[in-house]
Design a protein around this motif. Structure first.
Motif, short mmCIF file in Angstrom:
data_model
loop_
_atom_site.label_atom_id
_atom_site.label_comp_id
_atom_site.label_asym_id
_atom_site.label_seq_id
_atom_site.Cartn_x
_atom_site.Cartn_y
_atom_site.Cartn_z
N ASP A 165 8.49 -5.41 -38.27
CA ASP A 165 7.58 -5.18 -39.39
C ASP A 165 6.43 -4.28 -38.93
O ASP A 165 5.89 -4.43 -37.84
CB ASP A 165 7.02 -6.53 -39.91
CG ASP A 165 6.38 -6.39 -41.28
OD1 ASP A 165 6.95 -6.93 -42.25
OD2 ASP A 165 5.32 -5.73 -41.39
N HIS B 76 7.69 -10.57 -35.55
CA HIS B 76 7.83 -10.38 -37.01
C HIS B 76 8.87 -9.28 -37.22
O HIS B 76 8.58 -8.08 -37.10
CB HIS B 76 6.50 -9.99 -37.64
CG HIS B 76 6.53 -10.02 -39.15
ND1 HIS B 76 5.40 -10.02 -39.93
CD2 HIS B 76 7.57 -10.05 -40.02
CE1 HIS B 76 5.73 -10.05 -41.21
NE2 HIS B 76 7.06 -10.06 -41.30
N LEU C 255 12.11 -7.83 -39.67
CA LEU C 255 12.72 -7.83 -41.01
C LEU C 255 14.21 -7.59 -40.85
O LEU C 255 14.62 -6.66 -40.14
CB LEU C 255 12.10 -6.73 -41.87
CG LEU C 255 10.59 -6.82 -42.05
CD1 LEU C 255 10.08 -5.60 -42.80
CD2 LEU C 255 10.19 -8.10 -42.77
N THR D 80 11.73 -15.29 -47.37
CA THR D 80 12.04 -14.15 -48.22
C THR D 80 11.29 -14.27 -49.53
O THR D 80 11.27 -15.33 -50.16
CB THR D 80 13.56 -13.98 -48.43
OG1 THR D 80 13.77 -12.82 -49.22
CG2 THR D 80 14.22 -15.19 -49.05
N HIS E 82 15.02 -8.52 -48.04
CA HIS E 82 14.73 -8.61 -46.60
C HIS E 82 14.33 -10.03 -46.26
O HIS E 82 13.68 -10.72 -47.04
CB HIS E 82 13.63 -7.63 -46.18
CG HIS E 82 12.39 -7.67 -47.03
ND1 HIS E 82 12.34 -7.10 -48.28
CD2 HIS E 82 11.16 -8.20 -46.81
CE1 HIS E 82 11.12 -7.28 -48.79
NE2 HIS E 82 10.40 -7.96 -47.92
N HIS F 70 12.20 -12.13 -43.56
CA HIS F 70 11.20 -12.05 -42.49
C HIS F 70 11.53 -13.13 -41.47
O HIS F 70 11.66 -14.31 -41.83
CB HIS F 70 9.80 -12.38 -43.02
CG HIS F 70 9.26 -11.46 -44.07
ND1 HIS F 70 8.26 -10.55 -43.82
CD2 HIS F 70 9.55 -11.32 -45.39
CE1 HIS F 70 7.94 -9.90 -44.94
NE2 HIS F 70 8.72 -10.36 -45.91
#
Ligand code: AMP
Length: 125
Positions: free
Chosen positions: A35, A43, A45, A95, A109, A111
């Motif tokens: 991310d 983090h 995606l 999500t 996506h 996360h």
């Protein structure tokens, strides 16, 4: 109302190679990348390569091959980033969908966030 996919969204542009990304993992049907504005030490995606707007769109319309590939890839990301229950101390998978979910990018996506205790899941207000 039918799902409507806007192929000018930023993740569609990443998938077309128009915008760079910091790739963590790529498979036949799935791409995972860091991310750009991380909320935690980890983090990442995870996105399907197909044109799906949201979790519910993906889960109802994707092929079995896409669904399996996506979830296996997400598990590999957790292991690779050291947050899986085998490799580390856990993570949160989130999500967001649509207006009430405060989804910013209209390409499905997941996360994967972790690397520290993640706090309460949902604000009550
Ligand atoms: P959501 O609110 O669930 O739609 O989350 C969208 C996420 O995409 C946010 O966490 C953003 O920081 C992230 N994001 C937006 N643009 C990019 C980009 N070019 N590369 C990586 N992450 C991005």
């Amino acid at each position: 109302m039918a799902y409507s996919y806007d192929d000018t969204n930023i993740f569609a542009r990443i998938l077309r190679g128009e915008i760079p990304n910091k790739t963590v993992l790529e498979t036949a049907h799935t791409l995972a990348f860091h991310d750009i504005n991380p909320s935690a030490p980890v983090h990442v995606l995870v996105i399907p390569k197909g044109a799906y707007v949201s979790f519910d769109h993906f889960c109802s319309a994707a092929s079995d091959a896409e669904l399996v590939d996506f979830h296996r890839a997400a598990a590999k990301v957790c292991a690779q980033m050291g947050v899986s229950l085998e490799a580390g101390d856990g993570f949160r998978a989130i999500t967001n969908a649509g207006q009430h979910g405060l989804q910013e990018v209209p390409h499905y996506h997941l996360h994967i966030v972790g690397g520290r205790p993640m706090g309460r899941m949902i604000a009550k207000d």
